[in-house]
Motif scaffolding. Structure first.
Motif, short mmCIF file in Angstrom:
data_model
loop_
_atom_site.label_atom_id
_atom_site.label_comp_id
_atom_site.label_asym_id
_atom_site.label_seq_id
_atom_site.Cartn_x
_atom_site.Cartn_y
_atom_site.Cartn_z
N PRO A 1 0.83 -1.21 0.00
CA PRO A 1 0.00 0.00 0.00
C PRO A 1 0.87 1.27 0.00
O PRO A 1 1.95 1.29 0.59
CB PRO A 1 -0.79 -0.11 1.31
N ALA A 2 0.36 2.32 -0.62
CA ALA A 2 1.12 3.57 -0.70
C ALA A 2 1.20 4.27 0.65
O ALA A 2 2.20 4.91 0.97
CB ALA A 2 0.46 4.50 -1.73
N ASP A 3 0.17 4.15 1.44
CA ASP A 3 0.12 4.83 2.74
C ASP A 3 1.06 4.15 3.74
O ASP A 3 1.06 2.91 3.87
CB ASP A 3 -1.33 4.80 3.25
N ARG A 4 1.85 4.94 4.47
CA ARG A 4 2.86 4.39 5.38
C ARG A 4 2.27 3.47 6.44
O ARG A 4 2.79 2.39 6.73
CB ARG A 4 3.61 5.56 6.05
N VAL A 5 1.14 3.89 7.02
CA VAL A 5 0.53 3.09 8.10
C VAL A 5 -0.02 1.78 7.54
O VAL A 5 0.19 0.70 8.11
CB VAL A 5 -0.56 3.93 8.81
N ALA A 6 -0.69 1.88 6.40
CA ALA A 6 -1.22 0.67 5.76
C ALA A 6 -0.08 -0.25 5.33
O ALA A 6 -0.16 -1.48 5.48
CB ALA A 6 -2.07 1.05 4.55
#
Ligand SMILES: N[C@@H](CCC(=O)N[C@@H](CS)C(=O)NCC(=O)O)C(=O)O
Length: 222
Positions: A85-90
């Protein structure tokens, strides 16, 4: 002339090969795929002779030599960053659940091995396997609730590295049919319907009878 070779085992049985192959195909690496049928009793000599850890999947690509399915996923994600995923947390979550798969769920893997051609409904339900299944269901549910709103896969609309790591667990659920939630069943159906997973299943069904391994075909005592 391609950019390299991906070595795998029997599509019918080799769950780790399935993960590596899915990652390679998702990243669209231009490699030849060489399937080395398992010898039993193992280890398979041709695999032991070529792969650094004596196991498949093993990827050679433009000078890189990559073994261990998680490393293959990470290598493929360097080529095709969308695998995580692009999002750091995801992305942190995706890597964590994938690493948990890579390192664990041993009881499930032992009691309910991957065989894409058999129906072992109701079998293999050892206490350890059931505990692993409960953990898998909980982590899929949590992942989908937090990150999967946009589609049927763990992180939404696109089938990524985390789905590749869990695809062989889906395959086990489809063969051994443990009792699972409706949400788990829906995720399993989505994974099974993905074109690359369908292609892997079709190829497995076309493997020659000489490649069958008796130990993996025999149903365990109920
Ligand atoms: N930790 C390794 C596990 C790989 C593994 O166990 N591969 C099995 C096939 S699923 C293998 O190569 N077995 C060799 C043999 O049976 O001869 C990974 O993640 O790639």
């Amino acid at each position: 002339m391609t950019d390299g070779v991906l070595y795998i085992g029997n599509k019918r049985y080799s769950s780790w090969s399935m993960r590596g192959w899915l990652a390679v195909r998702l990243a669209e690496l231009d490699v030849d795929v060489r399937l080395i049928p398992f010898e039993r009793p193992g280890p398979t000599k041709a695999i032991a002779a070529l792969s650094p850890n004596g196991l498949v999947p093993f990827l050679e690509h433009n000078g890189a030599r990559v073994w261990e399915s998680m490393a293959v996923c990470d290598y493929c994600a360097e080529v095709a960053p969308g695998l995580w995923p692009a999002d750091r947390v995801a992305r942190a979550h995706a890597r964590s659940i994938s690493a948990e798969m890579h390192a664990g769920f041993r009881e499930l893997r032992m009691a309910m091995w991957m065989n894409l051609g058999r129906d072992f409904s109701g079998l293999g339900r050892t206490p350890g396997a059931l505990a692993d299944i409960a953990r898998v269901e909980a982590l899929w549910a949590e992942t989908r609730a937090r990150f999967g709103g946009g589609g049927p896969f763990l992180f939404g609309a696109s089938f990524g590295a985390a789905d590749a790591m869990y695809a062989p667990v889906v395959a086990r659920f489809l063969s051994w049919k443990p009792e699972v939630s409706a949400e788990t069943s829906a995720y399993c159906s989505a994974v099974r319907a993905h074109p690359l997973v369908a292609e892997w299943y079709d190829d497995a069904a076309a493997e020659p009878a000489e490649w069958l391994v008796e130990d993996y075909e025999r149903a365990p005592a109920g």
